[in-house]
Design a protein around this motif. Structure first.
Motif, mmCIF file in Angstrom:
data_model
loop_
_atom_site.group_PDB
_atom_site.id
_atom_site.type_symbol
_atom_site.label_atom_id
_atom_site.label_comp_id
_atom_site.label_asym_id
_atom_site.label_seq_id
_atom_site.Cartn_x
_atom_site.Cartn_y
_atom_site.Cartn_z
ATOM 1 N N UNK A 200 0.580 -1.014 -0.291
ATOM 2 C CA UNK A 200 0.051 -0.050 -0.360
ATOM 3 C C UNK A 200 0.700 1.344 0.216
ATOM 4 N N UNK A 201 0.554 2.397 -0.306
ATOM 5 C CA UNK A 201 0.911 3.682 -0.127
ATOM 6 C C UNK A 201 1.081 4.253 0.958
ATOM 7 N N UNK A 202 -0.050 3.542 2.316
ATOM 8 C CA UNK A 202 0.159 4.593 3.661
ATOM 9 C C UNK A 202 0.161 3.313 4.323
ATOM 10 N N UNK A 203 0.640 2.819 5.583
ATOM 11 C CA UNK A 203 0.148 2.274 6.380
ATOM 12 C C UNK A 203 -0.263 3.350 7.460
ATOM 13 N N UNK A 204 -1.937 3.251 8.201
ATOM 14 C CA UNK A 204 -2.359 3.402 9.412
ATOM 15 C C UNK A 204 -2.210 3.156 9.926
ATOM 16 N N UNK A 205 -1.585 3.683 11.741
ATOM 17 C CA UNK A 205 -1.853 2.713 13.006
ATOM 18 C C UNK A 205 -2.620 3.203 14.019
ATOM 19 N N UNK A 206 -3.132 2.315 14.565
ATOM 20 C CA UNK A 206 -3.966 3.356 15.862
ATOM 21 C C UNK A 206 -3.556 2.250 17.187
ATOM 22 N N UNK A 207 -2.399 3.249 17.626
ATOM 23 C CA UNK A 207 -1.950 2.872 19.057
ATOM 24 C C UNK A 207 -1.858 1.064 18.783
ATOM 25 N N UNK A 208 -0.235 0.882 17.486
ATOM 26 C CA UNK A 208 0.098 -0.359 17.299
ATOM 27 C C UNK A 208 0.465 -1.247 18.452
ATOM 28 N N UNK A 209 1.292 -0.297 19.691
ATOM 29 C CA UNK A 209 2.017 -0.829 20.773
ATOM 30 C C UNK A 209 0.683 -0.584 21.686
ATOM 31 N N UNK A 210 0.306 -0.304 22.024
ATOM 32 C CA UNK A 210 -0.734 -0.187 23.037
ATOM 33 C C UNK A 210 -0.800 -1.690 23.514
ATOM 34 N N UNK A 211 -1.054 -1.927 23.574
ATOM 35 C CA UNK A 211 -1.209 -3.940 24.027
ATOM 36 C C UNK A 211 0.060 -4.226 23.888
ATOM 37 N N UNK A 212 0.685 -4.445 23.781
ATOM 38 C CA UNK A 212 1.595 -4.670 24.148
ATOM 39 C C UNK A 212 2.974 -4.000 25.029
ATOM 40 N N UNK A 213 4.217 -4.987 25.915
ATOM 41 C CA UNK A 213 5.001 -5.143 26.648
ATOM 42 C C UNK A 213 5.904 -4.009 25.676
ATOM 43 N N UNK A 214 6.697 -3.228 26.648
ATOM 44 C CA UNK A 214 8.346 -2.561 26.413
ATOM 45 C C UNK A 214 9.057 -3.570 25.444
ATOM 46 N N UNK A 215 9.460 -4.356 25.600
ATOM 47 C CA UNK A 215 10.449 -4.520 24.700
ATOM 48 C C UNK A 215 9.345 -4.902 23.267
ATOM 49 N N UNK A 216 8.772 -5.679 22.857
ATOM 50 C CA UNK A 216 7.641 -5.451 22.138
ATOM 51 C C UNK A 216 7.311 -4.682 21.215
ATOM 52 N N UNK A 217 6.779 -3.881 22.180
ATOM 53 C CA UNK A 217 6.719 -2.641 20.965
ATOM 54 C C UNK A 217 7.757 -1.794 21.313
ATOM 55 N N UNK A 218 9.074 -1.801 21.553
ATOM 56 C CA UNK A 218 10.232 -1.496 20.950
ATOM 57 C C UNK A 218 10.664 -2.084 19.112
#
Ligand code: ADP
Ligand code: MG
Lengths: 260, 389
Positions: A200-218
């Motif tokens: 796709x042209x654009x990636x739209x992310x709505x709080x993509x790390x909201x449910x993750x721990x710090x390590x996974x989020x990073x």
């Protein structure tokens, strides 16, 4: 769709990719060396979005104007209920503005029919949700293949592309796992692979790390950065996490329906 | 498209418990449906397969009342009658197994198998029987059930003609047509008549004739009845098929009731399927929204729901037929043919009924998914994806 600006994404980069996919350069991720700096891919002018709760109008976006360049990685922050998701939905072509004009990848969102919007999403948008939203009955690979079912690709080609996307997101060894057999971070990687598989042209992310721990989020943020830097994806990410916002080149703040 | 169908079908694995119960419920309904349809079919088959060129003549008032013996020759004299035979209902019981029901008849042996030529008996058996005053020919189903073999001596207890009656099994017959009961017990009319005295002597239950031209059987029937118009005992003559039809007409209320019951069963099945499908759709609202966000259109989502339902229908149909078919054909049908052969000489699931049942299961599932699929197609993507926070 005639409004499609693909020409500048044809040229190839010779920059080394940090991913495993670097060896067999996937055809669907042609890297552009220099996205036209300054060319806006998201252009909003005086956009208003009003919801009705019964007869009570609720203006969530209030004459908002915004311009995002192709190849940008932008973060969008703001208090709960400030309209971040609403804005994201407009950009993704899931909803139309009440007034004002939203031009995304050359398409006037407000002027398109439902069917045209669906095709627009299939072509231009990769959606990444906070809660992954994978289909539990499908394996990682099958989940990633889903957007390709809307194309005319052969099943062999679909499979190949899904596997490439999973390799890019670092899930080479999890392709046949079901979502419940994966960790949250891995599920989100599958979701990201699903979001990029159709290029796709654009990636739209709505709080993509909201449910993750710090390590996974990073790790996820690292992956998004890679998609932005190496694959030149334009990324717009809603987040509450200042560390996440730091990854972005620009951070915008939304408050009471206006950008600050 | 096929891919989408297969993905939808997989949703059924998600809640095994629910899917299993729905399939079991629908399958049970389908088994009941198949059995009812088979009863109705078997019933009408008796009329359907009845010989058209065979007509029966009985007492005008009721077939329980006898006719004079000489009527048989009078019938034979009517133009268009090829051959006629006569018989009496005997009504025998096996003393040791009084609950065993089978038709037993004293028949005119010379002509019986000419008129009932679809009851096939070997020339040796027939010759043996004709030469044996106490001889009997029995249906192969009855012979097998009782373990009777040629040469066996059998004692039956008469219900209409009291006493113990001794017979020798001289042969078996096998029907070449489905409308014939394979459990009858046939013996010489003379053997019975010779023991009778007074009013009962030289009377017959009814006369059955073959006509030369089956298209004229109605006219010939009228002709026969006219012969006896002026006599003390009048008759009613009709073709075997007309007799079966009029017999069935007497049960029309019952047949209608069975029809209604089978429709009610389908209605229950529709509700069972509809409930399961609606539950699944409600749970998957968010997934449908995700599909829409990816670029799938409302018709894709509707297809998805209908495909899942159709799969449920196919599975239910196959399971239902898979249970009903062997059960009816090997267990129930055999029992009915053995014990109620007079009413249901042939009780098997017709392939057409099995196909119909599977078709109905799929159609009902698709029908049940109609409203849920429309609802799923209408899901607001942004609402379904919204989360608080
Ligand atoms: N479809 C809708 N109908 C009515 N109100 C809505 C709808 N979508 C969002 N809203 C309201 O708009 C406001 C902004 O929502 P949202 O964009 O989800 O905020 P954020 O993502 O910043 O938390 C909230 O008050 C929300 O309740
Ligand atoms: Mg939100």
């Amino acid at each position: 769709m005639s409004t499609e600006p693909t020409n500048e994404r044809e040229s190839k980069s010779n920059r080394a990719s940090p991913s495993a996919a670097a060896d067999d350069e996937p055809a669907q991720y042609r890297k552009s060396a220099s996205p036209e700096k300054g060319k806006a891919i998201i252009e909003m002018a005086g956009v208003t979005k009003t919801f009705f709760r019964g007869k009570e109008p609720l203006t969530v976006l209030d004459g908002l104007s915004l311009s995002i360049e192709e190849g940008a990685f932008e973060a969008l922050m703001g208090p709960s209920g400030s309209g971040k998701s609403t804005l994201l939905n407009l950009i993704a072509g899931l909803d139309r503005p009440t007034s004002g004009k939203a031009t995304i990848a050359g398409n006037d969102i407000g002027a398109m029919s439902d069917g045209e919007l669906a095709k627009f999403r299939a072509r231009h948008i990769g959606f990444i949700f906070q809660s992954y939203n994978l289909m539990p009955v499908l394996t990682a690979r099958e989940n990633v293949e889903l957007p390709l079912l809307l194309t005319k690709l052969s099943s062999a080609e679909r499979r190949k592309r899904a596997e490439t996307a999973l390799r890019v997101t670092g899930l080479d060894d999890r392709m046949d796992h079901y979502p419940r057999q994966l960790s949250g971070g891995q599920e989100q990687r599958v979701a990201i692979a699903r979001a990029i598989v159709h290029d796709p042209t654009i990636l739209v992310c709505d709080e993509p790390t909201g449910d993750l721990d710090r390590k996974s989020a990073d790790d996820i943020l690292e992956l998004l950065t890679k998609l932005n830097v190496d694959f030149k994806k334009t990324i717009l990410m809603v987040t509450h996490d200042p560390a996440a916002a730091e990854r972005a080149t620009i951070t915008r703040h939304l408050n009471k329906g206006k950008l600050e | 498209m096929i891919r989408l169908f297969l993905i939808a079908a997989r949703n059924l694995k998600r809640s095994w418990f629910r899917t299993t119960f729905t399939v079991a419920g629908s399958a049970v309904a389908l088994v009941a449906f198949i059995m009812l349809r088979t009863v109705l079919w078997a019933w009408s088959a008796a009329a359907e397969y009845a010989a058209q060129d065979r007509i029966g003549t009985r007492h005008k008032v009721t077939f329980i009342m006898p006719l004079p013996l000489r009527y048989a020759d009078d019938v034979r004299a009517v133009p268009g009658v090829k051959q006629a035979t006569y018989m009496n209902w005997f009504g025998a019981k096996i003393p040791t197994q009084p609950d065993e029901f089978f038709a037993s008849m004293a028949v005119e042996s010379k002509t019986f198998f000419d008129v009932y030529d679809e009851m096939v008996v070997s020339p040796e058996d027939k010759a043996r029987w004709l030469a044996d005053k106490k001889g009997a020919i029995v249906g192969h189903v009855l012979a097998k059930k009782m373990g009777w073999k040629v040469g066996d001596k059998v004692v039956l207890e008469g219900t209409i003609y009291p006493g113990d009656w001794e017979f020798i099994i001289d042969g078996v017959y096998k029907a070449s047509r489905r409308s014939i009961d394979d459990s009858e017990f046939l013996f010489h009319w003379d053997y019975l008549n010779d023991t009778l005295t007074g009013e009962e002597k030289d009377t017959i239950g009814w006369v059955t004739s073959r006509v030369t031209d089956s298209s004229r059987s109605a006219d010939i029937s009228k002709e026969i009845d006219r012969v006896f118009d002026e006599r003390d005992t009048q008759t009613v003559t009709m073709s075997e098929r007309a007799m079966n039809v009029s017999f069935m007409a007497g049960f029309s209320a019952l047949l209608t009731a069975l029809d209604v019951v089978s429709i009610v069963i389908l209605g229950i099945m529709l509700l069972v399927l509809g409930n399961t499908i609606a539950m699944g759709v409600r749970e998957r609202t968010k997934e449908y929204a995700v599909l829409r966000a990816i670029g799938f259109e409302p018709w894709h989502v509707r297809f998805f729901v209908v495909a899942e339902a159709a799969t449920l229908g196919i599975v239910s149909g196959v399971v239902g037929v898979g249970v009903a078919y062997p059960f009816v054909n090997n267990v129930l049908g055999r029992a009915i043919e053995e014990n109620m052969g007079a009413m249901f000489p042939y009780f098997r699931v017709e392939p057409s009924i099995a196909v119909l049942a599977i078709g109905i299961a799929i159609a009902l599932a698709a029908l049940a998914s109609l409203i849920p699929s429309i609802q799923a197609g209408r899901v607001s993507v942004t609402d379904a994806l919204r989360r608080v926070g």
